[in-house]
Design a protein around this motif. Structure first.
Motif, mmCIF file in Angstrom:
data_model
loop_
_atom_site.group_PDB
_atom_site.id
_atom_site.type_symbol
_atom_site.label_atom_id
_atom_site.label_comp_id
_atom_site.label_asym_id
_atom_site.label_seq_id
_atom_site.Cartn_x
_atom_site.Cartn_y
_atom_site.Cartn_z
ATOM 1 N N ASP A 9 0.773 -1.361 0.022
ATOM 2 C CA ASP A 9 -0.369 0.049 -0.021
ATOM 3 C C ASP A 9 1.382 0.772 -0.317
ATOM 4 O O ASP A 9 0.627 1.947 -0.350
ATOM 5 C CB ASP A 9 -0.531 0.049 0.645
ATOM 6 C CG ASP A 9 -1.896 -1.353 1.201
ATOM 7 O OD1 ASP A 9 -2.612 -1.283 0.377
ATOM 8 O OD2 ASP A 9 -2.426 -1.176 2.275
ATOM 9 N N LEU A 10 2.021 1.055 0.647
ATOM 10 C CA LEU A 10 2.953 2.787 1.033
ATOM 11 C C LEU A 10 3.748 3.065 -0.329
ATOM 12 O O LEU A 10 3.690 3.918 -0.910
ATOM 13 C CB LEU A 10 3.834 2.019 1.761
ATOM 14 C CG LEU A 10 3.020 2.194 3.575
ATOM 15 C CD1 LEU A 10 4.174 1.950 3.776
ATOM 16 C CD2 LEU A 10 2.296 3.328 3.513
ATOM 17 N N LYS A 11 3.733 1.663 -1.102
ATOM 18 C CA LYS A 11 4.595 1.667 -2.500
ATOM 19 C C LYS A 11 4.178 2.492 -3.748
ATOM 20 O O LYS A 11 4.389 3.386 -4.380
ATOM 21 C CB LYS A 11 5.230 0.473 -2.276
ATOM 22 C CG LYS A 11 6.708 -0.341 -2.057
ATOM 23 C CD LYS A 11 7.158 -1.593 -2.727
ATOM 24 C CE LYS A 11 8.468 -1.710 -1.529
ATOM 25 N NZ LYS A 11 8.406 -3.591 -2.648
ATOM 26 N N VAL A 12 2.766 2.108 -3.482
ATOM 27 C CA VAL A 12 2.139 3.020 -4.638
ATOM 28 C C VAL A 12 1.463 4.309 -4.160
ATOM 29 O O VAL A 12 1.472 5.031 -5.236
ATOM 30 C CB VAL A 12 0.830 2.336 -5.099
ATOM 31 C CG1 VAL A 12 0.824 0.662 -5.201
ATOM 32 C CG2 VAL A 12 0.102 2.537 -3.583
ATOM 33 N N MET A 13 1.895 4.975 -2.648
ATOM 34 C CA MET A 13 1.841 6.183 -2.349
ATOM 35 C C MET A 13 2.354 7.293 -3.379
ATOM 36 O O MET A 13 3.958 6.927 -3.142
ATOM 37 C CB MET A 13 1.408 6.491 -1.258
ATOM 38 C CG MET A 13 0.334 5.883 -0.139
ATOM 39 S SD MET A 13 0.803 6.291 1.768
ATOM 40 C CE MET A 13 -0.796 5.809 2.208
ATOM 41 N N SER A 14 2.078 8.799 -3.417
ATOM 42 C CA SER A 14 3.795 9.665 -4.192
ATOM 43 C C SER A 14 4.187 10.520 -2.711
ATOM 44 O O SER A 14 3.638 9.860 -1.953
ATOM 45 C CB SER A 14 2.612 10.501 -4.393
ATOM 46 O OG SER A 14 1.948 11.849 -3.607
ATOM 47 N N SER A 15 5.331 10.915 -2.958
ATOM 48 C CA SER A 15 6.068 11.357 -1.703
ATOM 49 C C SER A 15 5.283 12.408 -0.603
ATOM 50 O O SER A 15 5.138 11.870 0.038
ATOM 51 C CB SER A 15 7.126 12.496 -2.685
ATOM 52 O OG SER A 15 7.709 11.385 -3.452
ATOM 53 N N ASP A 16 3.964 13.217 -1.653
ATOM 54 C CA ASP A 16 3.376 14.040 -0.178
ATOM 55 C C ASP A 16 2.687 12.816 0.103
ATOM 56 O O ASP A 16 2.389 13.238 1.276
ATOM 57 C CB ASP A 16 2.538 15.371 -1.513
ATOM 58 C CG ASP A 16 3.044 15.688 -2.089
ATOM 59 O OD1 ASP A 16 4.603 16.961 -2.020
ATOM 60 O OD2 ASP A 16 2.684 16.342 -3.533
ATOM 61 N N GLN A 17 2.401 12.023 -0.573
ATOM 62 C CA GLN A 17 0.552 11.348 0.845
ATOM 63 C C GLN A 17 1.860 10.643 1.939
ATOM 64 O O GLN A 17 1.656 10.500 2.513
ATOM 65 C CB GLN A 17 1.188 9.936 -0.473
ATOM 66 C CG GLN A 17 -0.430 10.464 -1.517
ATOM 67 C CD GLN A 17 -0.867 9.639 -2.526
ATOM 68 O OE1 GLN A 17 -0.117 8.694 -2.854
ATOM 69 N NE2 GLN A 17 -2.178 9.822 -2.441
ATOM 70 N N LEU A 18 3.388 10.441 0.887
ATOM 71 C CA LEU A 18 4.308 9.187 2.711
ATOM 72 C C LEU A 18 4.517 10.682 3.580
ATOM 73 O O LEU A 18 4.542 10.119 4.727
ATOM 74 C CB LEU A 18 5.296 9.492 1.467
ATOM 75 C CG LEU A 18 5.283 7.463 1.022
ATOM 76 C CD1 LEU A 18 6.444 7.407 -0.279
ATOM 77 C CD2 LEU A 18 4.819 6.143 1.502
ATOM 78 N N GLU A 19 4.554 11.899 2.642
ATOM 79 C CA GLU A 19 4.911 12.765 4.408
ATOM 80 C C GLU A 19 3.505 13.139 5.320
ATOM 81 O O GLU A 19 3.669 13.074 6.480
ATOM 82 C CB GLU A 19 4.987 14.226 2.825
ATOM 83 C CG GLU A 19 6.678 14.254 2.664
ATOM 84 C CD GLU A 19 7.122 15.519 2.572
ATOM 85 O OE1 GLU A 19 6.667 16.646 2.870
ATOM 86 O OE2 GLU A 19 7.723 15.821 1.072
ATOM 87 N N GLN A 20 2.309 13.251 4.317
ATOM 88 C CA GLN A 20 0.673 13.455 4.466
ATOM 89 C C GLN A 20 1.223 11.997 6.029
ATOM 90 O O GLN A 20 0.520 12.098 7.113
ATOM 91 C CB GLN A 20 0.022 13.384 4.332
ATOM 92 C CG GLN A 20 -0.553 13.735 4.845
ATOM 93 C CD GLN A 20 -1.504 15.232 5.396
ATOM 94 O OE1 GLN A 20 -0.777 15.706 5.207
ATOM 95 N NE2 GLN A 20 -1.970 15.015 6.869
ATOM 96 N N GLU A 21 1.444 10.820 5.677
ATOM 97 C CA GLU A 21 0.888 9.772 6.311
ATOM 98 C C GLU A 21 1.958 9.606 7.671
ATOM 99 O O GLU A 21 1.884 9.546 8.928
ATOM 100 C CB GLU A 21 1.614 8.547 5.471
ATOM 101 C CG GLU A 21 1.377 7.231 5.982
ATOM 102 C CD GLU A 21 -0.352 6.872 6.203
ATOM 103 O OE1 GLU A 21 -0.318 6.021 7.397
ATOM 104 O OE2 GLU A 21 -1.215 7.286 5.807
ATOM 105 N N VAL A 22 3.104 10.552 7.239
ATOM 106 C CA VAL A 22 3.843 10.234 8.939
ATOM 107 C C VAL A 22 3.695 11.418 9.393
ATOM 108 O O VAL A 22 3.371 11.044 10.917
ATOM 109 C CB VAL A 22 5.613 10.710 7.680
ATOM 110 C CG1 VAL A 22 6.420 11.491 8.912
ATOM 111 C CG2 VAL A 22 6.288 9.637 7.375
ATOM 112 N N LEU A 23 3.189 12.502 9.119
ATOM 113 C CA LEU A 23 2.763 13.052 10.061
ATOM 114 C C LEU A 23 0.872 12.821 10.757
ATOM 115 O O LEU A 23 0.931 12.536 12.040
ATOM 116 C CB LEU A 23 1.515 14.293 8.984
ATOM 117 C CG LEU A 23 3.167 15.272 8.791
ATOM 118 C CD1 LEU A 23 2.362 16.665 7.630
ATOM 119 C CD2 LEU A 23 3.502 15.998 9.927
#
Length: 70
Positions: A9-23
């Motif tokens: 699920d994480l691999k298909v996320m964009s960089s912005d989505q990953l940053e939001q997920e970390v937040l």
């Protein structure tokens, strides 16, 4: 409460989505720490899972940055 993040699920996320997920995970981590300090935390294992999820997302984000730099 979310279950452990799946790597697929994480691999298909964009960089912005990953940053939001970390937040989002950091907010959850803060809330869990607050609950633990006040004695309201029921699922103590969740603290460890969230911490590992943060590391997993950050590692994947760094990997994506390295690949895009090539």
């Amino acid at each position: 409460m979310k279950a452990k993040q799946r790597l697929s699920d994480l691999k298909v996320m964009s960089s912005d989505q990953l940053e939001q997920e970390v937040l989002n995970l950091k907010k959850e981590q803060f809330n869990l720490r607050f609950q633990r300090a006040t004695g309201q935390l029921e699922n103590t294992a969740r603290v460890r899972v969230v911490r590992r999820d943060i590391a997993r997302v950050k590692s994947l984000a760094a990997q994506k940055r390295r690949e895009s730099a090539k």
